[in-house]
Write an enzyme that holds these catalytic residues in place. Sequence first.
Site, PDB file in Angstrom:
ATOM      1  N   HIS A  17      48.863 -35.039  24.350  1.00 40.51           N
ATOM      2  CA  HIS A  17      48.868 -34.381  23.034  1.00 40.51           C
ATOM      3  C   HIS A  17      48.106 -33.058  23.094  1.00 40.51           C
ATOM      4  O   HIS A  17      48.545 -32.041  22.549  1.00 40.51           O
ATOM      5  CB  HIS A  17      48.187 -35.278  21.997  1.00 40.51           C
ATOM      6  CG  HIS A  17      48.887 -36.557  21.690  1.00 40.51           C
ATOM      7  ND1 HIS A  17      48.270 -37.788  21.833  1.00 40.51           N
ATOM      8  CD2 HIS A  17      50.141 -36.819  21.266  1.00 40.51           C
ATOM      9  CE1 HIS A  17      49.116 -38.740  21.487  1.00 40.51           C
ATOM     10  NE2 HIS A  17      50.249 -38.188  21.138  1.00 40.51           N
ATOM     11  N   LYS A  41      54.487 -48.262  14.114  1.00 41.95           N
ATOM     12  CA  LYS A  41      53.889 -49.494  14.679  1.00 41.95           C
ATOM     13  C   LYS A  41      52.487 -49.650  14.089  1.00 41.95           C
ATOM     14  O   LYS A  41      51.841 -48.663  13.776  1.00 41.95           O
ATOM     15  CB  LYS A  41      53.782 -49.377  16.215  1.00 41.95           C
ATOM     16  CG  LYS A  41      55.147 -49.276  16.895  1.00 41.95           C
ATOM     17  CD  LYS A  41      54.997 -48.851  18.333  1.00 41.95           C
ATOM     18  CE  LYS A  41      54.760 -47.397  18.382  1.00 41.95           C
ATOM     19  NZ  LYS A  41      54.980 -46.578  19.451  1.00 41.95           N
ATOM     20  N   ARG A  92      58.438 -35.387  26.630  1.00 38.96           N
ATOM     21  CA  ARG A  92      57.964 -35.795  27.955  1.00 38.96           C
ATOM     22  C   ARG A  92      59.116 -35.933  28.929  1.00 38.96           C
ATOM     23  O   ARG A  92      59.127 -35.400  30.000  1.00 38.96           O
ATOM     24  CB  ARG A  92      57.214 -37.137  27.856  1.00 38.96           C
ATOM     25  CG  ARG A  92      55.879 -37.034  27.152  1.00 38.96           C
ATOM     26  CD  ARG A  92      55.371 -38.393  26.774  1.00 38.96           C
ATOM     27  NE  ARG A  92      56.287 -39.051  25.829  1.00 38.96           N
ATOM     28  CZ  ARG A  92      55.925 -40.090  25.087  1.00 38.96           C
ATOM     29  NH1 ARG A  92      54.707 -40.586  25.170  1.00 38.96           N
ATOM     30  NH2 ARG A  92      56.766 -40.656  24.260  1.00 38.96           N
ATOM     31  N   SER A 130      50.229 -42.948  24.129  1.00 35.15           N
ATOM     32  CA  SER A 130      49.082 -43.657  23.555  1.00 35.15           C
ATOM     33  C   SER A 130      49.200 -45.156  23.838  1.00 35.15           C
ATOM     34  O   SER A 130      48.208 -45.825  24.142  1.00 35.15           O
ATOM     35  CB  SER A 130      49.011 -43.420  22.039  1.00 35.15           C
ATOM     36  OG  SER A 130      48.846 -42.046  21.749  1.00 35.15           O
TER      37      SER A 130
END
Length: 170
Positions: A17, A41, A92, A130
Amino acid sequence: MRVALYPGSFDPITYGHLDILKRAKRLFDKLIVAVVENPRKAPLFTATERRWLVEQALAEEGITGVEVITYSGLLIECAKELGVAAVVRGLRATSDFDYEFQLALTNRDLDSDIESVFLMTAGQYSFLSSSIVKEVKQYGGDVSKFVPTCVERALAEKFGQPGPGGKTKK
Ligand code: PNS
Protein backbone atom coordinates in the site's frame (compact mmCIF):
# COMPACT_ATOMS: atom_id res chain seq x y z
CA MET A 1 -5.42 21.39 -7.63
CA ARG A 2 -5.59 17.71 -8.63
CA VAL A 3 -6.74 15.68 -5.64
CA ALA A 4 -6.83 11.88 -5.58
CA LEU A 5 -8.47 9.45 -3.18
CA TYR A 6 -6.71 6.20 -2.29
CA PRO A 7 -9.43 3.98 -0.77
CA GLY A 8 -9.10 0.58 0.83
CA SER A 9 -9.67 -1.68 3.81
CA PHE A 10 -6.04 -1.34 4.95
CA ASP A 11 -6.54 -4.22 7.36
CA PRO A 12 -3.67 -3.55 8.00
CA ILE A 13 -1.63 -1.26 5.76
CA THR A 14 1.39 -2.97 4.16
CA TYR A 15 4.51 -1.89 2.29
CA GLY A 16 2.57 -2.68 -0.87
CA HIS A 17 0.00 0.00 0.00
CA LEU A 18 2.78 2.44 0.91
CA ASP A 19 4.44 1.81 -2.45
CA ILE A 20 1.25 2.74 -4.31
CA LEU A 21 0.72 5.71 -2.01
CA LYS A 22 4.21 7.10 -2.77
CA ARG A 23 3.62 6.69 -6.51
CA ALA A 24 0.23 8.43 -6.31
CA LYS A 25 1.73 11.27 -4.27
CA ARG A 26 4.06 12.02 -7.18
CA LEU A 27 1.17 12.26 -9.64
CA PHE A 28 -1.32 14.39 -7.73
CA ASP A 29 -1.19 17.71 -5.88
CA LYS A 30 -2.97 16.18 -2.90
CA LEU A 31 -3.61 12.60 -1.79
CA ILE A 32 -6.29 11.46 0.66
CA VAL A 33 -6.18 7.92 2.04
CA ALA A 34 -9.73 6.71 2.72
CA VAL A 35 -10.13 3.77 5.12
CA VAL A 36 -13.45 2.03 4.57
CA GLU A 37 -15.32 1.37 7.82
CA ASN A 38 -17.12 -1.79 6.71
CA PRO A 39 -14.91 -3.87 4.40
CA ARG A 40 -16.36 -6.87 2.56
CA LYS A 41 -14.60 -9.24 4.97
CA ALA A 42 -14.80 -8.91 8.78
CA PRO A 43 -11.69 -6.85 9.58
CA LEU A 44 -9.10 -7.80 12.22
CA PHE A 45 -8.67 -4.13 13.15
CA THR A 46 -11.43 -1.58 13.77
CA ALA A 47 -11.73 1.39 11.41
CA THR A 48 -10.17 3.60 14.08
CA GLU A 49 -7.24 1.19 14.51
CA ARG A 50 -6.77 0.88 10.72
CA ARG A 51 -6.79 4.66 10.28
CA TRP A 52 -4.34 5.08 13.19
CA LEU A 53 -2.03 2.45 11.68
CA VAL A 54 -2.05 4.26 8.34
CA GLU A 55 -1.12 7.50 10.11
CA GLN A 56 1.61 5.77 12.15
CA ALA A 57 2.98 4.01 9.06
CA LEU A 58 3.18 7.32 7.18
CA ALA A 59 5.08 8.87 10.09
CA GLU A 60 7.42 5.86 10.36
CA GLU A 61 8.18 6.08 6.65
CA GLY A 62 8.61 9.86 6.75
CA ILE A 63 5.76 10.45 4.31
CA THR A 64 4.12 13.84 4.92
CA GLY A 65 1.21 15.83 3.49
CA VAL A 66 -1.18 12.88 3.17
CA GLU A 67 -4.65 13.22 4.74
CA VAL A 68 -6.18 10.07 6.24
CA ILE A 69 -9.94 9.68 6.70
CA THR A 70 -12.45 6.91 7.31
CA TYR A 71 -15.65 6.57 5.31
CA SER A 72 -18.77 4.45 5.30
CA GLY A 73 -21.23 4.08 2.45
CA LEU A 74 -20.38 4.31 -1.25
CA LEU A 75 -16.82 5.11 -2.27
CA ILE A 76 -18.05 7.28 -5.15
CA GLU A 77 -20.18 9.38 -2.77
CA CYS A 78 -17.13 9.93 -0.59
CA ALA A 79 -15.08 10.88 -3.67
CA LYS A 80 -17.76 13.27 -4.90
CA GLU A 81 -18.10 14.92 -1.48
CA LEU A 82 -14.34 15.51 -1.34
CA GLY A 83 -14.27 16.81 -4.92
CA VAL A 84 -11.48 14.47 -5.98
CA ALA A 85 -10.54 14.05 -9.66
CA ALA A 86 -9.55 10.40 -9.35
CA VAL A 87 -9.68 7.26 -7.27
CA VAL A 88 -6.32 5.51 -7.13
CA ARG A 89 -6.03 1.74 -6.84
CA GLY A 90 -3.01 -0.50 -6.90
CA LEU A 91 -2.68 -3.50 -9.21
CA ARG A 92 -0.50 -6.43 -8.20
CA ALA A 93 -1.16 -9.11 -10.78
CA THR A 94 -3.76 -10.08 -13.39
CA SER A 95 -5.69 -11.69 -10.53
CA ASP A 96 -6.66 -8.19 -9.35
CA PHE A 97 -8.03 -7.10 -12.69
CA ASP A 98 -11.54 -8.60 -12.67
CA TYR A 99 -12.34 -7.20 -9.22
CA GLU A 100 -10.90 -3.75 -10.03
CA PHE A 101 -12.63 -3.72 -13.42
CA GLN A 102 -15.97 -4.29 -11.68
CA LEU A 103 -15.30 -1.59 -9.08
CA ALA A 104 -14.12 0.93 -11.68
CA LEU A 105 -16.93 0.44 -14.19
CA THR A 106 -19.57 0.48 -11.46
CA ASN A 107 -18.13 3.66 -9.98
CA ARG A 108 -17.95 5.26 -13.46
CA ASP A 109 -21.60 4.37 -13.96
CA LEU A 110 -22.41 6.04 -10.64
CA ASP A 111 -20.35 9.15 -11.40
CA SER A 112 -18.56 9.52 -14.73
CA ASP A 113 -16.70 12.64 -13.58
CA ILE A 114 -14.41 10.61 -11.30
CA GLU A 115 -11.77 8.47 -12.99
CA SER A 116 -10.22 5.33 -11.55
CA VAL A 117 -6.45 5.40 -11.94
CA PHE A 118 -4.44 2.20 -11.56
CA LEU A 119 -0.82 2.07 -10.50
CA MET A 120 1.33 -1.03 -10.81
CA THR A 121 2.90 -2.07 -7.55
CA ALA A 122 6.64 -2.68 -7.23
CA GLY A 123 7.59 -6.23 -8.21
CA GLN A 124 8.82 -6.99 -4.69
CA TYR A 125 5.29 -6.44 -3.32
CA SER A 126 3.33 -8.04 -6.18
CA PHE A 127 2.50 -11.07 -4.03
CA LEU A 128 1.65 -9.09 -0.88
CA SER A 129 -1.80 -8.67 0.66
CA SER A 130 -3.07 -7.75 4.11
CA SER A 131 -4.65 -11.21 4.34
CA ILE A 132 -1.38 -13.06 3.76
CA VAL A 133 0.44 -10.80 6.21
CA LYS A 134 -2.15 -11.56 8.92
CA GLU A 135 -1.93 -15.29 8.26
CA VAL A 136 1.89 -15.33 8.42
CA LYS A 137 1.89 -13.31 11.64
CA GLN A 138 -0.90 -15.41 13.18
CA TYR A 139 1.27 -18.53 12.74
CA GLY A 140 4.34 -16.82 14.17
CA GLY A 141 6.07 -15.90 10.93
CA ASP A 142 8.28 -12.83 10.36
CA VAL A 143 6.42 -9.99 8.60
CA SER A 144 9.06 -7.29 9.10
CA LYS A 145 9.76 -7.21 5.35
CA PHE A 146 6.06 -6.75 4.60
CA VAL A 147 4.83 -4.09 7.06
CA PRO A 148 6.21 -1.15 9.07
CA THR A 149 7.16 -1.82 12.71
CA CYS A 150 4.04 -0.09 14.04
CA VAL A 151 1.89 -2.59 12.11
CA GLU A 152 4.02 -5.55 13.17
CA ARG A 153 3.62 -4.46 16.79
CA ALA A 154 -0.18 -4.08 16.41
CA LEU A 155 -0.42 -7.54 14.84
CA ALA A 156 1.64 -9.07 17.66
CA GLU A 157 -0.70 -7.47 20.18
CA LYS A 158 -3.79 -8.76 18.35
CA PHE A 159 -2.37 -12.29 18.31
CA GLY A 160 -1.01 -12.14 21.88
CA GLN A 161 2.58 -12.51 20.70
CA PRO A 162 5.74 -10.72 21.90
CA GLY A 163 6.29 -7.42 20.07
CA PRO A 164 9.08 -6.86 17.50
CA GLY A 165 11.43 -6.12 20.41
CA GLY A 166 10.62 -9.56 21.89
CA LYS A 167 8.55 -8.07 24.72
CA THR A 168 4.90 -9.05 25.28
CA LYS A 169 2.87 -5.91 26.03
CA LYS A 170 1.71 -6.02 29.67
O1 PNS B 1 -8.86 -2.74 0.10
P1 PNS B 1 -10.08 -3.24 -0.59
O2 PNS B 1 -10.92 -4.10 0.32
O3 PNS B 1 -9.80 -3.89 -1.91
O4 PNS B 1 -10.95 -1.91 -0.91
C1 PNS B 1 -12.20 -2.08 -1.52
C2 PNS B 1 -12.99 -0.79 -1.33
C3 PNS B 1 -13.04 -0.44 0.14
C4 PNS B 1 -12.34 0.32 -2.11
C5 PNS B 1 -14.40 -1.04 -1.86
O5 PNS B 1 -14.89 -2.25 -1.27
C6 PNS B 1 -15.34 0.09 -1.50
O6 PNS B 1 -15.16 1.20 -1.95
N1 PNS B 1 -16.32 -0.17 -0.65
C7 PNS B 1 -17.26 0.87 -0.22
C8 PNS B 1 -18.65 0.53 -0.72
C9 PNS B 1 -18.74 0.75 -2.23
O7 PNS B 1 -18.57 1.84 -2.73
N2 PNS B 1 -18.99 -0.35 -2.94
C10 PNS B 1 -19.23 -0.33 -4.38
C11 PNS B 1 -17.92 -0.20 -5.08
S1 PNS B 1 -18.20 -0.14 -6.80
